[in-house]
Design a protein around this motif. Sequence first.
Motif, PDB file in Angstrom:
ATOM      1  N   GLU A   1      -8.905  -2.838  -1.507  1.00 37.11           N
ATOM      2  CA  GLU A   1     -10.280  -2.329  -1.476  1.00 37.11           C
ATOM      3  C   GLU A   1     -10.431  -1.070  -0.618  1.00 37.11           C
ATOM      4  OE1 GLU A   1     -14.655  -4.325  -1.469  1.00 37.11           O
ATOM      5  OE2 GLU A   1     -13.243  -5.052   0.041  1.00 37.11           O
ATOM      6  N   HIS A   2      -9.678  -0.948   0.437  1.00 40.65           N
ATOM      7  CA  HIS A   2      -9.809   0.200   1.336  1.00 40.65           C
ATOM      8  C   HIS A   2      -9.002   1.368   0.790  1.00 40.65           C
ATOM      9  CE1 HIS A   2     -11.850  -2.426   4.078  1.00 40.65           C
ATOM     10  NE2 HIS A   2     -10.827  -3.234   4.112  1.00 40.65           N
ATOM     11  N   PRO A   3      -9.495   2.587   0.918  1.00 34.98           N
ATOM     12  CA  PRO A   3      -8.786   3.759   0.373  1.00 34.98           C
ATOM     13  C   PRO A   3      -7.376   3.889   0.932  1.00 34.98           C
ATOM     14  CG  PRO A   3     -11.022   4.337   1.068  1.00 34.98           C
ATOM     15  CD  PRO A   3     -10.758   2.955   1.581  1.00 34.98           C
TER      16      PRO A   3
ATOM     17  N   ARG B   1       0.823  -1.204   0.000  1.00 36.29           N
ATOM     18  CA  ARG B   1       0.000   0.000   0.000  1.00 36.29           C
ATOM     19  C   ARG B   1       0.862   1.261   0.000  1.00 36.29           C
ATOM     20  NH1 ARG B   1      -5.399  -0.383   1.040  1.00 36.29           N
ATOM     21  NH2 ARG B   1      -5.446   1.506   2.307  1.00 36.29           N
TER      22      ARG B   1
ATOM     23  N   ARG C   1      -8.043  -9.084  -1.042  1.00 36.02           N
ATOM     24  CA  ARG C   1      -9.024  -8.008  -1.201  1.00 36.02           C
ATOM     25  C   ARG C   1      -8.768  -6.865  -0.231  1.00 36.02           C
ATOM     26  NH1 ARG C   1     -15.466  -9.118  -2.098  1.00 36.02           N
ATOM     27  NH2 ARG C   1     -16.204  -6.948  -2.009  1.00 36.02           N
ATOM     28  N   ASP C   2      -8.334  -7.175   0.985  1.00 34.00           N
ATOM     29  CA  ASP C   2      -8.149  -6.099   1.961  1.00 34.00           C
ATOM     30  C   ASP C   2      -6.913  -5.254   1.671  1.00 34.00           C
ATOM     31  OD1 ASP C   2      -6.397  -8.156   2.647  1.00 34.00           O
ATOM     32  OD2 ASP C   2      -6.465  -7.680   4.784  1.00 34.00           O
TER      33      ASP C   2
END
Length: 330
Positions: free
Chosen positions: A325-327, A294, A321-322
Amino acid sequence: MDAWGNGRCSSLVRALGSLCSIPSGIASAKAMAHRTSGFRWAGDLLRTSPPPRVPWKEAPSSLAGWASLVLRTSDPLEKATLTRTAFSRLERDVEAQDEGERLPLGRGTHVERPSRPDRPRLLPMRALPKPSDSPLSPNAHVLHNLAHVELNAVDLAWDTVARFAGEGMPWEFYVDFARVADDESRHLRWCLLRMEELGCGYGDVDAHDGLWESAVATKDDLLARLAVVPMVQEARGLDAGPRLASRLVGYGDNRSAEVVRQIAEEEKDHVRVGVVWFQFLCERDGIDPKTEWRALVEQHAKGMLKGPYEHKARQAAGLPRDWYEHPLAT
């Protein structure tokens, strides 16, 4: 199709299991037979590509040398054909019991920019014509855009081999990216053939240089390269594939839609390669992979991380996915 997530324990997992934990079921050099999927049409270029029109005096003596040769080749079909030739050589060598018989990795001369034909013109994204203003038919415009993506993908895979040949990665890493290049060269040939059937060719409409800009941004950082190219750019292809295929069906072009579907299916393996080797490096260096990924995406590719996402395809490719998916942090 011999997909890399077929449940078999790979030689990569066996060889490196003591160093770090790599998810099982990822294919390796042992599963490198060239794909022979059911997607065909009469006269395709999949198995009968012509020899390169510009001969070279001596074939490269190393994998990185082949990578450099492809990167210095401007003609798209020649680039694809050289890639197939290089990977065919690698296929012959990869099962060699004696490592001394294998094509050595070597040290390629990486290039700042791959050679390109005179056309298409490369313009900023905002300066590109809208599809409604394109000189091509809507379906041909889609195929041209896809051919441009696949051409860049061939070069990005070979650039990863050549540029990071000195990183000391396991041999299987370089084999994996050579296979990615081979897959992308086949996708490129499919697009070139289909455009020829539609009466157009590569270069008939302007394109952008955004994909290679990602290569430049990550040229000094292998983790960043893996995070951005296979795990963001190629993952976006998983998201876009079904929508592009539906659009082509709407144009009445089921033939091109099938090309797109097959390409999207095979791109899952390319994302998986990025995930596996990213996790390998993070575990080797004691880095939390989610946090690092990230952070690298935030630094190099924040604007590329956006939905809608094809979660099932991403999950099949091993992308958690985690992670995406989160901004991202603002």
